[in-house]
Design a protein around this motif. Structure first.
Motif, short mmCIF file in Angstrom:
data_model
loop_
_atom_site.label_atom_id
_atom_site.label_comp_id
_atom_site.label_asym_id
_atom_site.label_seq_id
_atom_site.Cartn_x
_atom_site.Cartn_y
_atom_site.Cartn_z
N LEU A 41 -67.61 -18.28 -13.36
CA LEU A 41 -68.69 -18.56 -12.41
C LEU A 41 -69.02 -17.34 -11.56
N SER A 42 -68.00 -16.54 -11.24
CA SER A 42 -68.24 -15.31 -10.46
C SER A 42 -69.11 -14.33 -11.24
N ASN A 43 -68.86 -14.22 -12.53
CA ASN A 43 -69.67 -13.32 -13.35
C ASN A 43 -71.10 -13.82 -13.50
N ILE A 44 -71.26 -15.13 -13.59
CA ILE A 44 -72.62 -15.69 -13.63
C ILE A 44 -73.35 -15.39 -12.33
N ALA A 47 -74.39 -11.81 -12.17
CA ALA A 47 -75.58 -11.54 -12.98
C ALA A 47 -76.85 -11.99 -12.26
N LEU A 48 -76.77 -13.12 -11.57
CA LEU A 48 -77.93 -13.61 -10.84
C LEU A 48 -78.28 -12.72 -9.65
N LEU A 49 -77.26 -12.10 -9.05
CA LEU A 49 -77.47 -11.26 -7.87
C LEU A 49 -77.68 -9.79 -8.23
N VAL A 58 -69.66 -10.20 -3.21
CA VAL A 58 -70.56 -11.25 -2.73
C VAL A 58 -70.51 -12.45 -3.65
N ALA A 59 -70.58 -12.21 -4.96
CA ALA A 59 -70.52 -13.31 -5.93
C ALA A 59 -69.18 -14.02 -5.86
N GLU A 60 -68.09 -13.26 -5.77
CA GLU A 60 -66.76 -13.87 -5.72
C GLU A 60 -66.57 -14.66 -4.44
N THR A 61 -67.13 -14.19 -3.33
CA THR A 61 -67.00 -14.93 -2.07
C THR A 61 -67.74 -16.26 -2.13
N VAL A 415 -71.49 -7.22 4.23
CA VAL A 415 -71.58 -6.74 2.85
C VAL A 415 -72.96 -7.03 2.27
N ILE A 416 -73.55 -8.16 2.66
CA ILE A 416 -74.82 -8.58 2.07
C ILE A 416 -75.94 -7.60 2.39
N TYR A 417 -76.00 -7.12 3.64
CA TYR A 417 -77.15 -6.28 4.01
C TYR A 417 -77.01 -4.84 3.55
#
Length: 797
Positions: A41-44, A47-49, A58-61, A415-417
């Protein structure tokens, strides 16, 4: 003897140890499946981000928070999972801190402060002051104290330097001035803040609400730490030098040496934690900075640790984070919940920005870049999230639940910005970059023309000299030509190379190559001596395998800041005038250069351009033509033709092919791709304005002008056929035309698509035109940095 019954269902029904084994296997299988599900799910999510350039963290969080909250709803297994994850995280953070310490160079603290250090320390100091003065008013602790306020303030001053470095690399800013500056400043900030936290663990005890340890405990812990540092600093270089010597590069590391090295590191990490009641995590960090960073063994340790952390530990870590971020306890209806979260984010960000802004003002940085430095140095990472949550997982309710969750989310937002700030820096650099478009059209008339002229051998010498002659333009500013030999690196030539010790320079000793280069150099020098002003010639050598030769050529073009690369066509004229002798290897190089060049590219199809004597400057010697239909490549061809028109020995004719709007065009075919009408109108406007400027400056006298109104590509073919025997050189654009009806369908017959439809037809053996052809492609900036060089500079005016 009685018979023993080993019936498995019966054993399970009697609640014997076998039942526990089956249960444990099921639990272990569930854990493993859950781990792979989180990774998947983290890899998906990554890919989306990806289009937003968000890092993997960010995806893993996001996945970890969702998974953690789902687990918290399962009351039957929640406590076991929380306990298991606590044990794993405490163990894994030891490896994380060891890797962090290994990647840091503590020696930079004892050097004269650099600009990077000044900016980093300024941001840390301002953040600490603001946090220490203002955070007590928001009651972040259940038991407010000065010790807790200091600990929280120090945590907010830090920077996640490994994460920041990866962000800069992903944004392709690593070679820029601000990218290198950020990496160094982030390292200073991370090292100092983590060292201060390490000292804090000696003096303060998180298990006692950050109260002071007793003097005996402080003395014992300090003593064991000093012994650990001294022993590690003294013994580790000796051990690693010996291991590196016994295991030279290219050979696998001996198992016994690896075991010995790992055992030494493990003992060093654990001695202060065992004897001095010190944090094993911080003890590992101290060991990491005490170990030498150079050598094969250290690099291998960093590589293996980072692989373990990335592939195994971090997915589990963020599920552990999700277990701490229990949204059922967030209390969103309380305004103080949001106030605490927003304020901790604002105070950390504002503190960094104020410090870097003031220091940047003092050091003469551009103000927007000074603010960007502060925003990026505010990036927090895994260690900061761990500090925000570990007291909760150890059942020490130092902070309220809503405060703990708000602090974790505030760290996540830093991290996001960060990618957005990086994109802003690139946009500003793109606007300021003088090399945004390395093309003839954008060349300042006050600057000399710089050309990288490639040749295969002495057979290209006559055309090379004539090309230089007609391209020279005015003596002021003149032309700089880098005549480059394209030589394939074969095994025979490679065996003759001589490598100079200590420098990345090789000498070619192959006799055939030396003789060929000497012949070319002699002819070039002779020509240069005959023309004392306006021409500067330099010799280059692209000696490499065919598969990477285009990379050498593109690197030369970028380093030499040229505006035009000229390549020889891969075919040669035979005695009957037809093109023959095709060399697919050099055709491959031409195609790759067209795709990757940092400037405009020209391909010269030589049909006797250099067979005759040198072009005279006293009388008309060469009749040349330039064909203009429209588009950026045709505009580039017209710019080059304007230089040719300045030569006294060249008679230039400009042929403009225009679409006859009154004729019934027969070129439209079903399935033809539609073009944006606004884009088409904009291109046509650019063509008209550009051609009008050229006409006003050059047409008249030696420059003739002809217009031809054509209805379709068939009439274009006839017009091209009529040029036979009239010109010695024809200059055309490769393509870049927007939905031109005059060339539609021509690509169906192309033999060499790299020449474009017009160039391919004119250079074909079956065509009546026997002139040499120069096909020009204007530089098209790439999408990632839109033509911006990776070594861009934005920090100083």
């Amino acid at each position: 003897m009685d018979k023993v019954n080993f019936d498995l269902p019966d054993l399970i029904s009697k609640n014997l140890p076998c039942k526990d084994l089956v249960t444990n296997v099921k639990v272990a299988a569930a854990y493993i499946l859950g781990f792979f599900a989180v990774v998947f799910l983290s890899n998906i999510a990554r890919a989306l981000l990806r289009s937003y350039q968000q890092p993997m963290m960010v995806a893993e969080t996001l996945v970890g928070i969702v998974a953690g909250n789902i687990i918290l709803t399962q009351e039957d297994h929640r406590d076991n999972i929380v306990k298991t994850s606590n044990d794993i995280i405490e163990f894994g953070m030891i490896f994380h801190m060891l890797a962090l310490g290994l990647e840091m160079d503590v020696r930079m603290l004892f050097q004269r402060p650099t600009q990077e250090a000044i900016v980093a320390y300024s941001g840390m100091l301002s953040t600490f002051i603001l946090a220490y003065l203002l955070t007590p008013y928001f009651n972040y602790s259940e038991f407010p104290s000065h010790e807790f306020t200091v600990s929280l303030s120090v945590t907010l001053t830090g920077t996640a330097s490994p994460l920041l470095t990866r962000l800069i690399t992903d944004l392709k800013m690593g070679k820029s001035d601000i990218g290198r500056f950020l990496v160094a400043a982030g390292m200073h900030s991370d090292l100092v803040s983590t060292l201060v936290i390490s000292i804090g663990f000696v003096i303060l005890s998180p298990d006692k609400n950050f109260g002071f340890r007793d003097s005996k405990g402080i003395l014992k812990t300090t003593t064991t730490l000093i012994v650990q540092v001294v022993v590690t600093t003294v013994i580790s270089p000796i051990l690693m030098i010996w291991v590196n010597h016994e295991n030279p590069a290219g050979k696998s590391l001996k198992g016994s040496h690896m075991v010995l090295s790992v055992a030494f590191v493990a003992i060093s990490c654990g001695c202060s934690a065992v004897k001095g009641e010190y944090s094993p995590m911080m003890s590992a960090f101290i060991t990491g900075i005490a170990l030498p960073r150079e050598g094969r063994l250290s690099k291998m340790m960093i590589s293996k640790l980072n692989y373990f952390l990335k592939c195994i530990f971090y997915p589990i870590f963020f599920v552990w984070v999700g277990l701490g971020v229990d949204f059922q306890m967030f209390n969103p209806g309380n305004p103080w919940t949001w106030a605490r979260m927003i304020f901790i984010f604002v105070i950390a960000t504002l503190g960094k920005v104020v410090g870097t802004f003031l220091s940047g003002l003092m050091l003469g940085f551009n103000l927007p870049e000074s603010v960007a430095l502060g925003l990026l140095l505010n990036v927090k990472g895994h260690f900061h999230m761990f500090l925000a949550l570990f007291t909760f997982h150890n059942h020490e309710m130092i902070m309220t639940t809503s405060t703990r969750i708000g602090l974790t989310l505030a760290i996540f937002f830093t991290v996001i910005y960060a990618p957005l700030v990086g994109a802003y820096i690139i946009r500003r650099a793109r606007k300021r970059s003088p090399n945004q478009r390395m093309a003839l059209q954008w060349l300042d008339s006050e600057n000399e023309l710089r050309v990288l002229l490639c040749i295969h051998g002495p057979q290209h010498l006559p055309s090379t000299i004539n090309f230089i002659e007609i391209s020279r333009g005015r003596d002021d500013p003149g032309i700089m030509v880098y005549v480059t030999d394209m030589i394939e690196l074969t095994e025979q030539i490679e065996s003759t190379l001589v490598h100079r010790e200590g420098v990345e320079v090789v000498t070619v000793t192959d006799r055939a190559v030396i003789e060929m280069r000497d012949q070319i150099t002699t002819a070039i020098k002779t020509y240069e001596e005959e023309h004392e002003s306006g021409i500067t010639l330099r010799r280059m050598l692209a000696l490499s395998p065919i598969s990477v030769m285009h990379q050498d050529i593109c690197l030369f073009a970028g380093d030499l800041n040229v505006s035009l690369i000229v390549l020889p066509f891969h075919k040669y004229p035979a005695a009957d005038g037809k093109m023959t002798g095709a060399d697919s290897k050099f055709r491959f190089v031409n195609k790759k250069v067209l795709q990757n060049a940092p400037c405009s590219v020209g391909i010269l199809v030589d049909r006797g351009f250099g067979v005759t004597s040198k072009i005279s400057r006293t009388s008309i010697f060469l009749h040349a033509a330039v064909i203009f239909i429209g588009g950026k490549d045709d505009r580039e061809a017209l710019v080059y033709a304007s230089r040719v028109a300045q030569h006294p020995g060249v008679k230039l004719t400009v042929l403009r092919f225009l679409l006859d709007a009154n004729a019934n065009s027969k070129c439209t075919r079903p399935g033809t791709s539609k073009v944006n009408l606004d884009e088409q109108e904009e291109e046509m406007k650019l063509d008209d304005e550009f051609f009008a400027g050229f006409y006003e400056r050059h047409v008249g006298g030696k420059v003739a002008y002809m217009e031809k109104y054509l209805a379709n590509s068939g009439e274009t073919m006839s017009a091209l056929q009529s040029l036979g025997g009239q010109h010695g050189l024809i200059i055309v654009g490769r393509g870049g035309r927007v939905n031109s009806a005059l060339t539609a369908g021509m690509d169906d017959w192309e033999q060499c698509p790299e020449l474009g439809p017009i160039g391919d037809i004119l250079s074909g053996s079956a065509f009546a035109v026997s002139a040499s052809i120069l096909i020009i492609q204007q530089h098209s900036p790439k999408e990632d940095l839109a033509g911006l060089a990776d070594r861009f500079s934005v920090m100083w005016k």
